[in-house]
Design a protein around this motif. Structure first.
Motif, PDB file in Angstrom:
ATOM      1  N   TYR A 136     -13.224   9.672  -0.162  1.00  0.00           N
ATOM      2  CA  TYR A 136     -12.965  10.980  -0.603  1.00  0.00           C
ATOM      3  C   TYR A 136     -13.784  11.754  -1.554  1.00  0.00           C
ATOM      4  O   TYR A 136     -14.465  10.862  -2.386  1.00  0.00           O
ATOM      5  CB  TYR A 136     -11.496  10.877  -1.270  1.00  0.00           C
ATOM      6  CG  TYR A 136     -10.503  10.492  -0.402  1.00  0.00           C
ATOM      7  CD1 TYR A 136     -10.075  11.264   0.679  1.00  0.00           C
ATOM      8  CD2 TYR A 136      -9.798   9.450  -0.239  1.00  0.00           C
ATOM      9  CE1 TYR A 136      -9.170  11.178   1.703  1.00  0.00           C
ATOM     10  CE2 TYR A 136      -8.694   8.913   0.603  1.00  0.00           C
ATOM     11  CZ  TYR A 136      -8.482   9.742   1.559  1.00  0.00           C
ATOM     12  OH  TYR A 136      -7.266   9.308   2.358  1.00  0.00           O
TER      13      TYR A 136
ATOM     14  N   ASP B 130       1.551   2.729   3.415  1.00  0.00           N
ATOM     15  CA  ASP B 130       0.518   3.996   3.231  1.00  0.00           C
ATOM     16  C   ASP B 130       1.155   5.251   3.335  1.00  0.00           C
ATOM     17  O   ASP B 130       0.861   6.262   3.658  1.00  0.00           O
ATOM     18  CB  ASP B 130      -0.778   3.788   4.170  1.00  0.00           C
ATOM     19  CG  ASP B 130      -1.893   4.728   3.654  1.00  0.00           C
ATOM     20  OD1 ASP B 130      -1.709   5.426   2.556  1.00  0.00           O
ATOM     21  OD2 ASP B 130      -2.951   5.006   4.363  1.00  0.00           O
TER      22      ASP B 130
ATOM     23  N   CYS C 121      -5.912   3.879  -2.864  1.00  0.00           N
ATOM     24  CA  CYS C 121      -6.942   4.831  -2.421  1.00  0.00           C
ATOM     25  C   CYS C 121      -7.692   5.576  -3.528  1.00  0.00           C
ATOM     26  O   CYS C 121      -7.955   6.876  -3.047  1.00  0.00           O
ATOM     27  CB  CYS C 121      -6.069   5.962  -1.588  1.00  0.00           C
ATOM     28  SG  CYS C 121      -5.611   4.848   0.017  1.00  0.00           S
TER      29      CYS C 121
ATOM     30  N   HIS D 259      -5.668  -0.563   4.165  1.00  0.00           N
ATOM     31  CA  HIS D 259      -5.479  -0.080   5.634  1.00  0.00           C
ATOM     32  C   HIS D 259      -6.697  -0.382   6.562  1.00  0.00           C
ATOM     33  O   HIS D 259      -7.205   0.512   7.278  1.00  0.00           O
ATOM     34  CB  HIS D 259      -5.124   1.151   5.816  1.00  0.00           C
ATOM     35  CG  HIS D 259      -5.683   2.397   4.940  1.00  0.00           C
ATOM     36  ND1 HIS D 259      -6.963   2.575   5.142  1.00  0.00           N
ATOM     37  CD2 HIS D 259      -5.343   3.357   3.884  1.00  0.00           C
ATOM     38  CE1 HIS D 259      -7.393   3.432   3.999  1.00  0.00           C
ATOM     39  NE2 HIS D 259      -6.216   3.609   3.226  1.00  0.00           N
TER      40      HIS D 259
ATOM     41  N   HIS E  23      -9.918   1.807  -0.334  1.00  0.00           N
ATOM     42  CA  HIS E  23     -10.138   2.632   0.777  1.00  0.00           C
ATOM     43  C   HIS E  23     -11.543   2.602   0.890  1.00  0.00           C
ATOM     44  O   HIS E  23     -12.128   3.446   0.029  1.00  0.00           O
ATOM     45  CB  HIS E  23      -9.224   3.998   0.589  1.00  0.00           C
ATOM     46  CG  HIS E  23      -9.484   4.688   1.689  1.00  0.00           C
ATOM     47  ND1 HIS E  23      -8.440   5.614   1.779  1.00  0.00           N
ATOM     48  CD2 HIS E  23     -10.430   4.974   2.879  1.00  0.00           C
ATOM     49  CE1 HIS E  23      -8.751   6.661   3.226  1.00  0.00           C
ATOM     50  NE2 HIS E  23     -10.046   5.966   3.495  1.00  0.00           N
TER      51      HIS E  23
ATOM     52  N   HIS F 151       0.854  -1.276   0.149  1.00  0.00           N
ATOM     53  CA  HIS F 151      -0.019  -0.054  -0.111  1.00  0.00           C
ATOM     54  C   HIS F 151       0.835   1.357   0.154  1.00  0.00           C
ATOM     55  O   HIS F 151       1.484   1.847   1.104  1.00  0.00           O
ATOM     56  CB  HIS F 151      -0.918   0.126   1.247  1.00  0.00           C
ATOM     57  CG  HIS F 151      -2.109   0.906   1.131  1.00  0.00           C
ATOM     58  ND1 HIS F 151      -3.383   0.646   0.948  1.00  0.00           N
ATOM     59  CD2 HIS F 151      -2.127   2.373   1.258  1.00  0.00           C
ATOM     60  CE1 HIS F 151      -3.918   1.951   0.647  1.00  0.00           C
ATOM     61  NE2 HIS F 151      -3.193   2.776   1.041  1.00  0.00           N
TER      62      HIS F 151
HETATM   63 ZN    ZN Z   1      -6.376   5.396   1.913  1.00  0.00          ZN
END
Ligand code: ZN
Length: 489
Positions: free
Chosen positions: A195, A369, A96, A253, A223, A67
């Protein structure tokens, strides 16, 4: 009886081999020829050109950071020091929902795409994945990489109004961009449904795109929409989307965010286990109780600390606590954050018990990450892998060293279909890390986040020594890894 080889490039002698499969370690030597492991066993070589003495050290497959957001770092800092110094030899980029390519928009990248795509100048713009791949092949990095294509990146190029679901025509365009990328070798597709640019996409839009993956044996990483109050709903959405699309899925994550959700990992891991009986599911995790992303007002909470990692409008705020800034300005946390935008933050939103339970789960892979272009980054960028081996394995005894290495090598290699990597055996690519199990530890902290870890002695990438005694050798032998379909054709 020792066998004698006459031809080899590197011999690693006297170490304890942890082969990445999770099996117990054993003592043996490793001979490397060209890019590959030639032989593992009790070996003797006359006139050794390069002999590495690995006495009292562990020899393991190079770590696979599943990641990352290293898309641009591979080109801007091809030594990839934050990762190489930890023993990482392969990074999976484009997580992500945010990948550097294919970027076909003329607008400045909205958060969180601004974490990897530079906002002002027009550098590092790749309208196709193949143009990115060519740049990387012309100027190789020190580590291997596999690219995921981000849903937010696709939406920015194809969807007129990012605040609504994509139309049929727009989905068609995104599917085409994704398919072209997969044909050129991309390893999968990622979403960042939490997001803004990705959130308005309903499950059907995600499924339409993820259904492109099957023919390439490529992977869907997500994500999820929510990692807090609606964590369990988000898990169900993830399972369903991947099932309908017929592709393997990686939950990014995995965490339980916010005080009200601490302890939920007991339930979430059970749900993942149950779904795993019917479909291919895995997850990655980083070994910290704090997360990091752009500055988001919805992530402000009285119950945990927030540190600013960068701020465009107030650059001197980096490294400072949001509450201190708000007090100094005599404003609310929300208003302070608004004044700092655009920017990034570290959020201490998790509980140790959850992090440990998630790390210990047999399906867990390690993914840093790390956010490489932040000015005061989360220490996971420089410390993730040594932290798992030092703090969580040696000190807290969460699991044994073989298990820890398995989570960083064999499991990721299987989940991402990485050909001949992730385990040490004759004929595999010689991606190798040699470390001292008694001293390996992360040195990057929240105060000093870019300190190099201790205990990583040597890192070999595709048969070439890339890191030795605390410094990079300047080698650039990383390969751009491709999906299985491209490897066969
Ligand atoms: Zn993420």
């Amino acid at each position: 009886m020792k066998s004698t080889l006459d031809k080899f490039d590197i011999l690693i002698k006297g170490g304890r081999i942890i082969d990445g499969t999770g099996s117990p370690s054993f003592k043996a030597d490793i001979a490397i020829n060209g890019e590959y492991i030639f032989q593992i066993g009790a070996l003797n070589v006359e006139n050794p050109e390069h002999v590495i003495d690995a006495t009292n050290h562990v020899i393991a497959p190079g770590f696979i950071d599943v990641h990352t957001h290293d898309d641009r770092l591979l080109l801007s800092n091809p030594e990839v020091t934050p990762k190489l110094s930890q023993g990482v030899t392969t990074v999976v980029v484009g997580n992500c929902g945010a990948s550097l390519s294919p970027w076909t928009s003329n607008f400045p990248p909205p958060p969180p795409l601004d974490l990897i795509i530079p906002m002002e100048n027009n550098s590092y713009r790749f309208p196709t994945f193949s143009s990115y791949a060519i740049a990387l092949e012309n100027k190789p990095a020190s580590v291997n990489s596999l690219s995921l294509i981000g849903h937010s990146t696709l939406r920015c190029g194809a969807v007129k109004d990012l605040e609504r679901p994509a139309s049929v025509q727009e989905i068609k365009k995104m599917k085409q961009l994704l398919r072209e990328s997969l044909i050129s070798g991309a390893g999968g597709f990622s979403t960042g449904l939490f997001y803004k640019p990705n959130k308005p996409a309903p499950p059907s839009e995600v499924e339409a795109l993820a259904s492109e993956l099957k023919a390439f044996k490529a992977v869907y990483s997500t994500h999820m929409r929510n990692e807090a109050d609606k964590l369990l709903d988000s898990l169900d959405e993830t399972f369903e989307t991947a099932k309908l699309a017929g592709c393997p899925v990686v939950i990014s994550h995995h965490k339980c965010q916010g005080k009200d959700n601490w302890g939920k990992s007991k339930v979430s891991l059970k749900r993942i286990e149950n779904a795993h009986k019917h479909q291919q599911i895995s997850f990655d995790v980083y070994p910290y109780v704090a997360g990091s992303t752009v500055l988001l007002e919805e992530m402000i909470s009285q119950s945990y600390k927030i540190i600013v990692t960068w701020s465009k409008s107030v650059p001197e705020a980096k490294g400072r606590e949001l509450t201190d800034i708000a007090n100094e300005w005599d404003v609310s946390l929300e208003e302070a954050m608004r004044n700092l935008q655009p920017g990034g933050g570290i959020y201490f939103s998790m509980k140790d018990e959850d992090v440990e339970r998630i790390l210990s789960h047999p399906l867990a892979m390690i993914g840093s990450d790390g956010i490489p272009h932040d000015e005061h980054p989360h220490p996971r960028l420089w410390g993730t892998f040594p932290r798992v081996l030092g703090y969580y394995t040696r000190e807290k005894k969460l699991f044994d060293l073989e298990t820890a290495v398995h989570k960083m090598t064999g499991i990721p290699s299987k989940n991402f279909n990485l050909h001949k990597r992730g385990t040490l055996k004759d004929g595999s690519f010689a991606d190798i890390v040699i470390f001292d199990p008694d001293t390996i530890r992360d040195c990057a902290s929240f105060e000093n986040p870019t300190e190099t870890s201790d205990g990583v002695n040597t890192v070999i990438v595709n048969g070439t020594i890339a890191w030795s005694n605390g410094t990079g050798t300047g080698s650039r032998t990383g390969h751009l890894l491709k999906n299985e379909f491209c490897n066969k054709n």
